[in-house]
Every structure is written in C-alpha cells, then in structure tokens.
Design a protein around this motif. Sequence first.
Motif, PDB file in Angstrom:
ATOM      1  N   UNK A 149      25.254   7.117   1.704  1.00 53.44           N
ATOM      2  CA  UNK A 149      23.980   7.782   1.452  1.00 53.44           C
ATOM      3  C   UNK A 149      22.958   6.698   1.156  1.00 53.44           C
ATOM      4  N   UNK A 150      21.797   6.817   1.771  1.00 54.59           N
ATOM      5  CA  UNK A 150      20.770   5.789   1.677  1.00 54.59           C
ATOM      6  C   UNK A 150      19.469   6.391   1.140  1.00 54.59           C
ATOM      7  N   UNK A 151      18.817   5.666   0.247  1.00 56.61           N
ATOM      8  CA  UNK A 151      17.500   6.039  -0.254  1.00 56.61           C
ATOM      9  C   UNK A 151      16.518   4.930   0.110  1.00 56.61           C
ATOM     10  N   UNK A 152      15.466   5.313   0.813  1.00 56.94           N
ATOM     11  CA  UNK A 152      14.482   4.351   1.289  1.00 56.94           C
ATOM     12  C   UNK A 152      13.212   4.410   0.441  1.00 56.94           C
ATOM     13  N   UNK A 153      12.657   3.209   0.166  1.00 56.61           N
ATOM     14  CA  UNK A 153      11.422   3.092  -0.601  1.00 56.61           C
ATOM     15  C   UNK A 153      10.421   2.231   0.176  1.00 56.61           C
ATOM     16  N   UNK A 154       9.143   2.518  -0.028  1.00 61.31           N
ATOM     17  CA  UNK A 154       8.065   1.684   0.515  1.00 61.31           C
ATOM     18  C   UNK A 154       8.208   1.485   2.025  1.00 61.31           C
ATOM     19  N   UNK A 155       8.438   2.592   2.721  1.00 56.56           N
ATOM     20  CA  UNK A 155       8.474   2.529   4.181  1.00 56.56           C
ATOM     21  C   UNK A 155       9.612   1.717   4.754  1.00 56.56           C
ATOM     22  N   UNK A 161      21.763   1.637  -0.527  1.00 57.38           N
ATOM     23  CA  UNK A 161      22.814   2.335   0.218  1.00 57.38           C
ATOM     24  C   UNK A 161      24.108   2.263  -0.581  1.00 57.38           C
ATOM     25  N   UNK A 162      24.791   3.397  -0.718  1.00 53.01           N
ATOM     26  CA  UNK A 162      26.047   3.448  -1.473  1.00 53.01           C
ATOM     27  C   UNK A 162      27.060   4.281  -0.704  1.00 53.01           C
ATOM     28  N   UNK A 205      21.697  -3.374  -1.335  1.00 52.58           N
ATOM     29  CA  UNK A 205      20.241  -3.319  -1.313  1.00 52.58           C
ATOM     30  C   UNK A 205      19.800  -4.053  -0.056  1.00 52.58           C
ATOM     31  N   UNK A 206      19.017  -3.394   0.781  1.00 54.95           N
ATOM     32  CA  UNK A 206      18.605  -4.004   2.030  1.00 54.95           C
ATOM     33  C   UNK A 206      17.210  -3.533   2.402  1.00 54.95           C
ATOM     34  N   UNK A 207      16.612  -4.226   3.358  1.00 54.38           N
ATOM     35  CA  UNK A 207      15.288  -3.829   3.798  1.00 54.38           C
ATOM     36  C   UNK A 207      14.771  -4.720   4.906  1.00 54.38           C
ATOM     37  N   UNK A 208      13.631  -4.328   5.434  1.00 53.65           N
ATOM     38  CA  UNK A 208      12.965  -5.083   6.488  1.00 53.65           C
ATOM     39  C   UNK A 208      11.515  -5.330   6.082  1.00 53.65           C
ATOM     40  N   UNK A 209      11.143  -6.593   6.103  1.00 53.80           N
ATOM     41  CA  UNK A 209       9.777  -6.991   5.741  1.00 53.80           C
ATOM     42  C   UNK A 209       9.273  -7.922   6.832  1.00 53.80           C
ATOM     43  N   UNK A 210       8.340  -7.436   7.632  1.00 48.45           N
ATOM     44  CA  UNK A 210       7.832  -8.250   8.727  1.00 48.45           C
ATOM     45  C   UNK A 210       8.934  -8.599   9.700  1.00 48.45           C
ATOM     46  N   UNK A 211       9.118  -9.890   9.962  1.00 47.29           N
ATOM     47  CA  UNK A 211      10.144 -10.378  10.891  1.00 47.29           C
ATOM     48  C   UNK A 211      11.474 -10.643  10.201  1.00 47.29           C
TER      49      UNK A 211
END
Length: 447
Positions: A149-155, A161-162, A205-211
């Motif tokens: 299950x994943x919770x997304x923040x700030x777009x 993810x857990x 904890x993961x995410x995408x910021x720019x490139x």
Amino acid sequence: MKRFFHLFIVTALLLPSAVWAQDVEGRLDALERRLDSLKREVRRADRASRLTVGGYGEAVYTRNFFSDKYLRYTDASAYRNDKSHGRFDLPHVVVWLGYDFGRGWSAGTEIEFEHGGVGSAVEIEEEEAGEYESEIERGGEVALEQFWINKSFHGGRINIKAGHIIVPVGAVNMHHMPTEFFTNYRPEGENTIMPCTWHENGISIWGEVGDWRYEAMFLPGLDSDRFGRQGWIHDGAGSPYEFKIANACAGAFRVDNCSVRGLRLSLSGYVGNSFRNTLSATDSPRYKDVRGTVAIGAFDFVYECRNFILRGNFDYGHLTDSELITKYNMTMRKDSPSPRQAVASDAIAGGFEAGYDFFGLSRRPAVSGQQFWLFGRYEYYDSMFRTQGSIMDYEWCARHRVAVGFNYRPIRDIVVKGEYCIGLLGRRYNNEPSVSIGIAYSGLFKR
C-alpha cells in the motif's frame, strides 16, 4: 343542494390538479431513481478506471551442449563427451493488479508462477496393494512477489510504501520484465549471486524530483544458514517457514538519474547482518561476536539513442565472518534447510549488452511499428571471488559468459528471442554452450 353543488364544483376544479400533482410526483420519483442509477454507473466506471491489470510471461526452449550431471565439476573429464540435453521452461509468468483508492492512496499485488508453478496429486498405487500415495507431478514455485500500500505526497515527490516490496538493488531487480533485457533468461550474473527478483516485507520512502528518483528501504536481514558456494547469498532472502524471521534487520537504497536524454544512471546498495537471523540460532561462545554483515554495492545504466540500446551493470558484495558461518553451517542437521556449503567472503558480477534495431533503418510501411534487434552480451561473475581463511575456492563458480542473438518485436509488448551463448570456465572444466529460443510478453491489459 347548494352545498352539494359547491362541493361538486370544488372537486371538479381540484381533481385535475391532484392528478397532475400525482403525475409530477411519479415522474420526479422516476427521475430520481434514474439519477441514482446513473450515479451508481459513474461510481462503477470510476472504480473500474482506477483498476490496473497487467503482467508478463516467458516461454523458452533450450538445448544445452554439455553434461547435466551434478558431478560435472567434481570430475570434469568423465563428463567431457556427454550428450546434449534439452528443456522447455516457463521461467516466469506474472499477474499484476493495481488500484488507485484516491487521495494519494494506492495498492499493488503481483503473483508469480515460476517454471509453471507446482502440482501434486493423490493416486492409488497398484504395486503398493492399492495404497493412496501423494506424488509431486510438476516442480516450480508460486509466490506472492509484491503486496503493498502506497501513500503519495506532494505530487509523487514523496511516497511511503509498506508491505511486500521489491528490494531496489541491482539492475535486474528493478528492471526484470522480459522486454527489458535481450537474453532469453535474466542476466545470469546478478541472478546468481543475489536474490532475483528480490522481494521482502518492509517499508520504503521513495519519490521522483525532476530528473532524479530515490528510494530507501527498511527490511528484515538475510538468513546466513542458507548461503552457499554457487549462489553466495542468493537463497538467504527466502524463508522456509510460514513467516520471515527478523532477528536482524537491514537497509537498502537506490538513486536514479535521467538528466541526459536517453540515459539512466543508477546506484544502489544494501547492508545488514545475517547470522542468528534464523530459528537455529546458537548460544555457543565461539560465535558470540559473529554478525555476518552483508554489504552490496551496485551500479547499472541504460542508454537508448537512435536505433541503439546499451545496458550494463557491476555488482560487488562482501560478507563478514564467512569462515565461521561456513563452519557453523557445516554442523547443521542434514534435514535442515541449509545447503551446508562453504560461502565466500566476496562475490562479483558484471555485464554489458548492446543491441541494434535494423528495422529502424527501413521506411517501408510493412515493418512500421516492428523492431528487429541483433545483440551481443558479455558477463563475468564469481560467487567465490574471494574466500576467507581455510575456505576452499571452488574455481568453477567463476565464469565468463558470451551471448549473441536476436529479438524480434512485432508489436511493443511481444518479443521473440533467439540466442547462442557459451559459459567459459577454467581449463580444468568443460565449457557450457547452449542455444535458446523463446517468446515473451509484458504490458498492461487494462488501465
């Protein structure tokens, strides 16, 4: 009489109004029911639009031109001229389900059938006086490879993810669909020295910021009881029990960068203790300070330009206390899940592949949307790259592997693969050539 007349007049005037009001009320009720029905249909359509169904699968035929005897490394000369042998295989067939709950919440599930899954049956044996007997009819594995299950923040810049998650270490674990590599089977080096695909219960904890894409994961440690000479720590991720032991925990990370068009550069790693992460933990003073720390560093890349694809990886792993772990594993009972083998202190794997799409040169409408890749791949790996103390180095665990072949893609999600490869071992051993042909798919069935 006059009152009756007045009552008649009033009734005559009000009756049409009452009938009309009743008719309007009935129409309003019908309209309300229709609106409720439309709302239910919209909700169903919305739920359906949030559901993602996908998967991938592989079917391969291989002819191996070397001995299939398990003693072929112990006494190589005795098996030098053995006949070839063939096999059909379904390496992986996977079904993936995803759902977007809304408000940043989503879930994913992946079920994998390796080598066709497992099968057993109960039979009445005529030769055993009609006794009922259970037999294994098909070997393989069915595994829940992902459930999270994943919770997304700030777009999407920050996600939590857990659940049961892919460990993001190495090229193959993150990019293991059959359309993401040229060979019929997953790249052999990483698939030998590391769990592949490596999936564990944990939180990331993961995410995408720019490139950039980043991920950090907390997970249970490996089980050193199940380490061995040919696979190094490969089997230490699974659990033979109904639960995963977490006496020791670990951490993993991955960072990807796509700043250059067509190029992805990735760095990943893992560190965690592995000794006593089992039901058979010892209290012997001899092993008091043994930790069995596993540390892995990995680099991989992919570059796509015009009609070329270049991919590469390099992985290095180190295990502390490998000599004492080997000695401990050798003392375990024969019915234990341990292979009771020597394990190296260091393992290595590196590979590079390049492919060119010749259909990309053609402007003929007949080949529009199709691809025909010719490729070559080179790998070197050694699950006993370095050994500690008195641990014997099994030299046949080190090999070079060269493969050449083709990938034909009639459409984006389907690929037909053919290859010739050869495993090049040391002089004391026999080389291992083979020919494979297969077909695979990967994609989303509904989104």
